[in-house]
Scaffold this motif. Structure first.
Motif, PDB file in Angstrom:
ATOM      1  N   GLN A  57      -2.321   1.672   3.766  1.00  0.00           N
ATOM      2  CA  GLN A  57      -3.328   2.411   4.516  1.00  0.00           C
ATOM      3  C   GLN A  57      -3.807   1.585   5.702  1.00  0.00           C
ATOM      4  OE1 GLN A  57      -6.404   3.597   1.770  1.00  0.00           O
ATOM      5  NE2 GLN A  57      -5.173   5.239   0.906  1.00  0.00           N
ATOM      6  N   GLY A  58      -3.790   2.211   6.868  1.00  0.00           N
ATOM      7  CA  GLY A  58      -4.194   1.469   8.060  1.00  0.00           C
ATOM      8  C   GLY A  58      -3.142   0.442   8.437  1.00  0.00           C
ATOM      9  N   SER A  59      -3.571  -0.783   8.649  1.00  0.00           N
ATOM     10  CA  SER A  59      -2.672  -1.861   9.059  1.00  0.00           C
ATOM     11  C   SER A  59      -2.453  -2.843   7.923  1.00  0.00           C
ATOM     12  CB  SER A  59      -3.259  -2.597  10.264  1.00  0.00           C
ATOM     13  OG  SER A  59      -3.455  -1.717  11.347  1.00  0.00           O
ATOM     14  N   GLY A  60      -1.264  -3.419   7.879  1.00  0.00           N
ATOM     15  CA  GLY A  60      -0.985  -4.396   6.835  1.00  0.00           C
ATOM     16  C   GLY A  60       0.483  -4.732   6.749  1.00  0.00           C
ATOM     17  N   TRP A  61       0.879  -5.228   5.583  1.00  0.00           N
ATOM     18  CA  TRP A  61       2.235  -5.725   5.369  1.00  0.00           C
ATOM     19  C   TRP A  61       2.755  -5.307   4.007  1.00  0.00           C
ATOM     20  CZ3 TRP A  61       4.864  -9.330   8.671  1.00  0.00           C
ATOM     21  CH2 TRP A  61       4.128  -9.703   9.804  1.00  0.00           C
ATOM     22  N   GLY A  62       4.069  -5.085   3.941  1.00  0.00           N
ATOM     23  CA  GLY A  62       4.764  -4.952   2.671  1.00  0.00           C
ATOM     24  C   GLY A  62       5.544  -6.231   2.421  1.00  0.00           C
ATOM     25  N   TRP A  63       5.548  -6.698   1.173  1.00  0.00           N
ATOM     26  CA  TRP A  63       6.146  -8.003   0.870  1.00  0.00           C
ATOM     27  C   TRP A  63       7.035  -7.966  -0.370  1.00  0.00           C
ATOM     28  CZ3 TRP A  63       5.930 -12.107   4.036  1.00  0.00           C
ATOM     29  CH2 TRP A  63       4.886 -12.171   4.974  1.00  0.00           C
ATOM     30  N   LEU A  64       8.089  -8.748  -0.326  1.00  0.00           N
ATOM     31  CA  LEU A  64       8.799  -9.173  -1.526  1.00  0.00           C
ATOM     32  C   LEU A  64       8.406 -10.623  -1.747  1.00  0.00           C
ATOM     33  CD1 LEU A  64      10.933  -8.826  -3.784  1.00  0.00           C
ATOM     34  CD2 LEU A  64      12.618  -9.725  -2.146  1.00  0.00           C
TER      35      LEU A  64
END
Length: 215
Positions: free
Chosen positions: A136-143
């Motif tokens: 939601q909004g701004s951010g990051w997806g991570w492994l």
């Protein structure tokens, strides 16, 4: 006298700890057509550079607050330190996670770990894409890698929160879903951007991070 010496030492330490904008390991246009030149140039030379500049400015204020014993000022700087420090950390990983020679499948121990945790590479890719798109909004997806269990985990972080400081996971692969990472090219169609970014993932870099975090 003691306070003066502390401030001098603090300034000397700060001078040795200036953060700098890392050079990209490829040209701005190298990731086309997945990410175009304009996005890469603005993202790196403007956005990442701003995080670095603000991190240095915040670090100077932190150093002064420590030297003065000003706990209130130190606490008040936490948000700026987390945001700008996280922005610098995250982007420094992101640039190396990408390559004009990327895409395809990982190999070796990393692929085995992905298959063991998620069933198959395709299942992993679908799960990480879905989690990243849903930020939601701004951010990051991570492994990331859990340092205790040595198992891979998918996580998301809001804004510029750095993965390791936020969750304890060692960052292996990050996907930036701030709009500045894709809007000039993909407009508001975040899923198209996320699904395309896999074509330039530098699995050699991700594998090297996995090996280092696993040791």
């Amino acid at each position: 006298m003691l306070q003066s010496r502390l401030m001098k030492l603090s300034r000397l330490a700060q001078a040795r700890c200036k953060y700098t904008l890392p050079e990209l390991p490829y040209k701005y246009e190298a990731l086309e057509p997945v990410v175009n030149r304009d996005i890469m140039e603005i993202h790196h030379s403007k956005h990442h550079a701003t995080y670095v500049n603000n991190l240095n400015a915040t670090a100077e204020k932190v150093s002064a607050a420590v030297a003065e014993g000003n706990a209130g000022a130190l606490i008040g700087l936490h948000g700026a330190l987390k945001f700008n420090g996280g922005g610098h950390i995250n982007h420094s990983i992101f640039w190396e996670n990408l390559s004009p020679n990327g895409g395809g499948l990982p190999t070796g121990d990393l692929l085995s770990a992905i298959e063991a945790e998620f069933g198959s590479f395709d299942q992993f890719k679908a799960k990480m894409s879905a989690a990243t798109i849903a930020v939601q909004g701004s951010g990051w997806g991570w492994l990331g890698l859990n340092p205790d269990s040595k198992r891979l985990q998918i996580a998301t972080c809001a804004n510029q929160d750095p993965l390791q400081a936020t969750t304890g996971l060692a960052p292996l692969l990050g996907i930036d879903v701030w709009e500045h990472a894709y809007y000039l090219q993909y407009k508001n169609v975040r899923p198209e951007y996320v699904n395309s970014i896999w074509d330039v993932v530098n699995w050699e870099d991700v594998a090297a991070r996995y090996a280092a975090a696993s040791s």
